[in-house]
Design an enzyme around this catalytic site. Structure first.
Site, PDB file in Angstrom:
ATOM      1  N   GLU A   1       5.858  -2.875  -5.993  1.00 57.92           N
ATOM      2  CA  GLU A   1       4.508  -3.074  -5.538  1.00 57.92           C
ATOM      3  C   GLU A   1       4.440  -4.485  -4.629  1.00 57.92           C
ATOM      4  OE1 GLU A   1       1.991  -0.841  -5.530  1.00 57.92           O
ATOM      5  OE2 GLU A   1       3.078   0.371  -6.975  1.00 57.92           O
TER       6      GLU A   1
ATOM      7  N   CYS B   1      -3.271  -8.591  -2.531  1.00 60.67           N
ATOM      8  CA  CYS B   1      -2.299  -7.987  -1.491  1.00 60.67           C
ATOM      9  C   CYS B   1      -2.948  -7.129  -0.633  1.00 60.67           C
ATOM     10  CB  CYS B   1      -1.420  -7.506  -2.789  1.00 60.67           C
ATOM     11  SG  CYS B   1      -2.107  -6.170  -3.728  1.00 60.67           S
TER      12      CYS B   1
END
Length: 454
Positions: free
Chosen positions: A209, A243
């Site tokens: 991720e 993010c």
């Protein structure tokens, strides 16, 4: 560092079969939920100590999401873990076919500092649900949260099942040298590459991720006041250290000036005239990242913000940027929003498509044709129409990247699937045992074979 004894203990515990018992898995999840509720104040205090997060934001973006994920797994785990019957080809008659999900074994979860509670516990929930043992490695950049996680998990789960390892790069490297059965990593692209290289030595499967520059596209037909409010919400959450934060804004030139003014109004509405003095505005994680953000302010015009004080950088809008400006070369990970105009939708889409595939993309438009074109022609991990960030809050939506923004996904059932290997099993009957496949071969058998397999 020597982690072999830890791995041996966890492998022995896994081989005992305890984690295969669905009732034990569900009890572990309930114990974690109960302990989180009991330690809520401690966890929120740790988030404030490391990042200056207000209790409201800490609960909204971390503790609340984790608790919802736990309840979702408890509700659905029996169904997810059940054997799935699938059709059997006629050539295998008589038989039945099933898919049986099984845990990988001992897994490593490496978590980042920006959402240290959520991004540690959400993948861990999937690992436990699937029946794995786990080593959790939080980030050393968030030491208060790392210690709080260690105490939380030690209070509700045996260390042979889940162990928290604190420390920095040395510990990370030593863990990556161990032959884990699965590695789940959340962090930067550069470190993700290293994790994948290390995993390849043991042929260990990975989920990565990562991040990237997530664009926002705003067309002239959009609800501009709503767009401004939701863009600023997504950008200022955790002071931009997210993010999937909007990384840059592509706006149709005819509404650029109006939208910029609305964005400034929303910054003031959120944090007042002096955002750096607002008690609920998070700080940048450390001096290194703060100095990096200051360096990104070169190469464009600062419309508002840009000031630094006490570990915080004011919400900043920038325009008159060249595509080669420093701020367009890396993920910002801070409260700075570059604004770039476009004249046609094709121009905006071309700008995005020529860059690495983003983790998220956000489109503000009321035109269904524009929506369809952007969503089908641009590749990205996930995103929202007419909003930002909130797609990752749904346990029904898998969350993950594509290309340089990551591989694999999690949340809800996707977390269970990520930490499970699907074992394919064909169960044959003993009669009749058709002689077609056995020696000796013949022309007659050949004709029959071609009628069955064609």
């Amino acid at each position: 560092m020597e982690f072999t004894p830890l791995m041996d203990r966890q492998r022995q515990f896994f081989r005992s079969g305890v984690t295969l018992d669905l009732a034990r898995r569900k009890q572990a999840l309930r114990d974690l939920l109960r302990e989180m509720e009991r330690r809520e104040d401690e966890l929120l205090s740790a988030l404030h100590a490391d990042l200056g997060k207000a209790a409201f934001e800490g609960y909204m973006t971390e503790l609340g999401m984790v608790r919802e994920e736990l309840r979702f797994h408890l509700k659905h785990l029996d169904h997810w873990a059940r054997d799935k019957r699938v059709p059997t080809p006629l050539s295998q008659f008589p038989a039945r076919s099933i898919c049986h999900p099984e845990p990988y074994g001992v897994v490593l979860i490496m978590a980042p500092w920006n959402y240290p509670i959520q991004l540690s516990l959400e993948p861990l929930i999937g690992a436990i649900s699937a029946g794995n043992c786990a080593v959790l490695k939080p980030s050393a950049y968030a030491p208060a949260c790392s210690h709080a996680l260690k105490e939380l998990l030690a209070a509700c789960l045996p260390q042979e099942w889940v162990t928290v390892v604190e420390g920095g790069r040395a510990e990370n490297q030593a863990l990556l040298e161990q032959p884990f059965d699965y590695i789940f990593f959340t962090g930067s692209v550069a470190v993700g590459r290293h994790v994948m290289e290390m995993a390849a030595r043991n042929l260990t499967p990975v989920t990565l991720e990562l991040g990237g520059k997530s664009p926002v596209i705003v067309t002239a037909d959009a609800d501009l006041p709503l767009a401004a409010r939701r863009i600023i919400f997504g950008k200022l959450l955790n002071a931009g250290q997210t993010c999937v934060a909007p990384d840059y804004l592509l706006v149709e030139r005819s509404v650029q000036e109006k939208l910029t003014g609305l964005l400034q109004q929303e910054i003031t509405h959120f944090l007042g005239q002096t955002p750096l003095d607002h008690p609920d505005y998070p700080r940048i994680i450390n001096e290194k990242h703060l100095h990096r953000l200051e360096g990104l302010l070169a190469g464009g015009r600062i419309v508002c913000g840009g000031t630094v004080q006490n570990g915080r950088i004011a919400p900043t809008l920038m325009d008159n940027l060249d595509s080669n400006a420093p701020i367009m070369q890396e993920e910002i990970f801070g409260p700075i929003l570059p604004i770039l105009p476009f004249d046609t939708l094709e121009e905006a889409m071309d700008f995005v498509s020529r860059r690495p595939k983003p983790l998220a993309l956000y489109l503000f438009s009321r035109d269904k044709g524009i929506q369809h074109k952007v969503l089908t022609r641009l590749s990205f991990g996930g995103g929202c129409l007419n909003d930002t960030i909130v797609h990752l809050t749904s346990p029904h939506l898998p969350f993950g990247g594509v290309g340089e923004s990551g591989m694999g996904s999690y949340h809800g059932k996707a977390s269970f699937d990520t930490f499970s290997h699907v074992k394919s099993i064909l169960i044959r009957g003993s009669w009749p045992d058709l002689p077609l496949r056995y020696h000796p071969y013949s022309d007659k058998k050949d004709r029959l074979l071609r009628r069955v397999l064609r």
